[in-house]
Design a protein around this motif. Structure first.
Motif, mmCIF file in Angstrom:
data_model
loop_
_atom_site.group_PDB
_atom_site.id
_atom_site.type_symbol
_atom_site.label_atom_id
_atom_site.label_comp_id
_atom_site.label_asym_id
_atom_site.label_seq_id
_atom_site.Cartn_x
_atom_site.Cartn_y
_atom_site.Cartn_z
ATOM 1 N N SER A 53 -50.310 -43.671 12.068
ATOM 2 C CA SER A 53 -49.559 -44.077 13.259
ATOM 3 C C SER A 53 -48.175 -43.437 13.289
ATOM 4 N N LEU A 54 -48.122 -42.177 12.860
ATOM 5 C CA LEU A 54 -46.849 -41.450 12.848
ATOM 6 C C LEU A 54 -47.123 -39.976 13.127
ATOM 7 N N TYR A 55 -46.575 -39.502 14.235
ATOM 8 C CA TYR A 55 -46.782 -38.093 14.599
ATOM 9 C C TYR A 55 -45.763 -37.233 13.876
ATOM 10 N N ASP A 56 -46.195 -36.558 12.833
ATOM 11 C CA ASP A 56 -45.349 -35.623 12.088
ATOM 12 C C ASP A 56 -46.293 -34.819 11.185
ATOM 13 N N GLU A 58 -45.949 -32.240 9.264
ATOM 14 C CA GLU A 58 -45.489 -31.853 7.933
ATOM 15 C C GLU A 58 -45.598 -33.033 6.954
ATOM 16 N N LEU A 59 -45.207 -34.220 7.437
ATOM 17 C CA LEU A 59 -45.304 -35.409 6.580
ATOM 18 C C LEU A 59 -46.759 -35.732 6.257
ATOM 19 N N PHE A 81 -43.794 -44.599 4.446
ATOM 20 C CA PHE A 81 -42.623 -43.773 4.787
ATOM 21 C C PHE A 81 -42.018 -44.223 6.109
ATOM 22 N N ARG A 82 -42.885 -44.507 7.077
ATOM 23 C CA ARG A 82 -42.418 -44.873 8.415
ATOM 24 C C ARG A 82 -41.534 -46.124 8.360
ATOM 25 N N ILE A 250 -46.624 -33.124 22.114
ATOM 26 C CA ILE A 250 -47.554 -33.556 21.068
ATOM 27 C C ILE A 250 -48.985 -33.259 21.525
ATOM 28 N N PHE A 279 -53.800 -39.194 18.321
ATOM 29 C CA PHE A 279 -53.032 -37.989 18.016
ATOM 30 C C PHE A 279 -53.971 -36.856 17.613
#
Lengths: 367, 137
Positions: A53-56, A58-59, A81-82, A250, A279
């Motif tokens: 549930s986090l758009y990134d 690289e992470l 992390f979020r 995105i 996503f």
């Protein structure tokens, strides 16, 4: 119940050292880079972003590397992390109708404005392992052809114009949008919360639930009205700026499932809908999500709700793989105190059983 | 300005190097956080929360007073600072035109080329399905 234990610090530290060593594998082999994961294992990255549930990108790639390719572990890392970052606010709703589509298919209409576009897909491949990919594979440059500037409206919008399909639910005046990262889940849950839950839900779980509806456990006669994948723009109404600022784009996959009709004495029959959005390129996920979303509307649509996929408490309470893995995997942590009391009870029961079954006792009982 | 969010920090920095930049300072040091991404039920209905994205932001003030804000997806604080700087410059009478000409226009051109290429690759996969009449067997 898990009870805190002491000791073992040295062994734990050494176990983590060994894990780091195993994660790296044979050091004679080149270390994998985050760019390699992001570029060449892109669909794994998409899944970790969706369920984390986090758009990134690289992470998510870092999480996959750290988790040695265990995607649920990676999702867990992303969720953790979020929780360390402040939230600046909420974006304007994205417009999937204005998506720069890279793929768009409809299983219900051959001829849709803007056309059917296959894009990069596993569909129609033969699922034969390709030995040429093993090493040094250089793909052909993609074919190109002049692009049309015709808009690609959502198929459901086209059908909707004739009233053949129910329209999307409008927001109630002044209604706030539920956020299950902020408030604990309560039942019955509204569709906004259900969709948020499904969007971050485990793909395997949703696949099984969606499949169960097709096999007759809450059947609702689905057709893929449309699947589209591509880029959408994100805008954010920043308080300090005073208007909506562009944040960039995105990638999303959207699935519009079209299902059998409902109607009443006062309403003409029309197709009903289930919705999936995730996503990245996540087709199986969004299709499953749309099936389950539709199944969870059983009560709203006056259908009998007897199947697991129609039970929102069951679905929403078990869809999250971070919660699920936490509870299942905690079983392997020390439970010595609990187990000791179980063991004590069992010994007592066995003793009583043995006493009741000695030859003397048997004889007494017989008399 | 939307074009800047689509560019890499390095690309913006490289373009800005051609400008004789005025004195400026950070009004808000770059920081990273989250934005909840919202979508709509069915694509066009009531809103719901889809999931979060990392976002970086910064604010810059020119010595001449103009304040610029920078927001971008991702955790690249330097990119947010560069966007803020561009946002301040574009408001400045002395630098607005140069920024558009030397920074934004070329980046926009580059973005359009990239998008056109992607659209052409996509277009080559457009398909026409023919319906077969279902046989009796």
């Amino acid at each position: 119940m898990y009870v805190a234990v002491k000791g073992g610090e040295r062994a734990i530290e050494n176990a983590h050292r060994l894990l780091a060593h195993k994660r790296r594998g044979d050091q004679g082999i080149t270390e994998i880079s985050l760019d390699q994961i992001s570029e060449q294992l892109g669909l794994a990255v998409d899944r970790v972003m969706s369920e984390g549930s986090l758009y990134d990108r690289e992470l998510a790639a870092l999480a996959i590397k750290q988790a040695r390719g265990d995607l649920i572990e990676a999702i867990f890392l992303v969720r953790a992390f979020r929780a360390t970052l402040p939230r600046f606010g909420t974006s304007e709703p994205v417009d999937t109708g204005a998506m720069r589509v890279q793929r768009r298919v409809s299983a219900t209409f051959k001829d849709i404005p803007g056309g059917q576009i296959l894009g990069p897909t596993f569909d129609y491949t033969h699922r034969l392992l390709d030995p040429s990919l093993a090493e040094g594979f250089v793909p052909e440059a993609p074919a190109t052809t002049e692009a049309s500037t015709a808009p690609t409206p959502r198929v459901t919008d086209i059908l909707g114009r004739d009233g053949l399909i129910e329209s999307s639910p409008e927001a109630e005046e002044g209604a706030s949008v539920g956020d299950l990262t902020r408030e604990p889940l309560n039942f019955p849950a509204d569709r906004d919360l259900r969709l948020q839950n499904l969007a971050r839900g485990d793909e395997g779980f949703l696949l099984a639930m969606g499949y169960s509806t097709q096999r007759g456990y809450g059947r609702n006669h689905p057709f893929v009205g449309e699947i589209r994948f591509g880029e959408v723009e994100v805008e954010f109404a920043a308080e300090d700026v005073g208007f909506a600022v562009p944040l960039g784009a995105i990638e999303l996959t959207e699935c519009q499932m079209v299902n059998q009709f409902k109607g009443s004495a006062t309403e003409a029959p029309c197709f009903t809908r289930g919705y999936g959005l995730a996503f990245g390129q996540s087709e199986r996920k969004t299709m499953s999500m749309a099936l389950v979303d539709r199944a969870l509307r059983a009560r709203e649509l006056g259908e009998e709700a007897l199947a697991p996929a129609q039970d929102e408490e069951f679905v929403m309470s078990h869809s999250d793989n971070v919660q699920a893995t936490g509870f299942v995997e905690h079983l392997k942590l020390p439970h010595y105190v609990d187990f000791q009391s179980e063991l004590g009870l069992l010994r007592k029961l066995r003793k009583e059983f043995a006493e009741a079954n000695t030859p003397d006792a048997m004889k007494e009982a017989a008399e | 300005m939307a074009v800047l969010a689509h560019a890499e920090a390095g690309e913006i920095a490289a373009r800005l190097r051609d400008l004789a930049l005025p004195a400026h300072q950070d009004l808000r040091a770059p920081e990273s956080g989250l934005v909840m991404l919202r979508s709509r039920v069915g694509g066009d209905g009531a809103p719901f929360n889809l999931g979060e994205a990392t976002v970086s932001r910064a604010a810059v003030r020119l010595a001449s007073g103009e304040v610029g804000f920078g927001y971008t997806l991702g955790r690249d604080g330097e990119k947010a600072r560069l966007i803020a700087l561009c946002d301040a410059l574009v408001q400045s009478r002395d630098f607005g035109a140069a920024l558009e000409r030397d920074v934004i226009a070329p980046l926009r051109e580059q973005l359009m080329v990239r998008r056109k290429r992607a659209a052409e690759e996509t277009a080559a996969t457009k398909v026409d399905f023919y319906t077969m009449v279902r046989g009796e067997g």
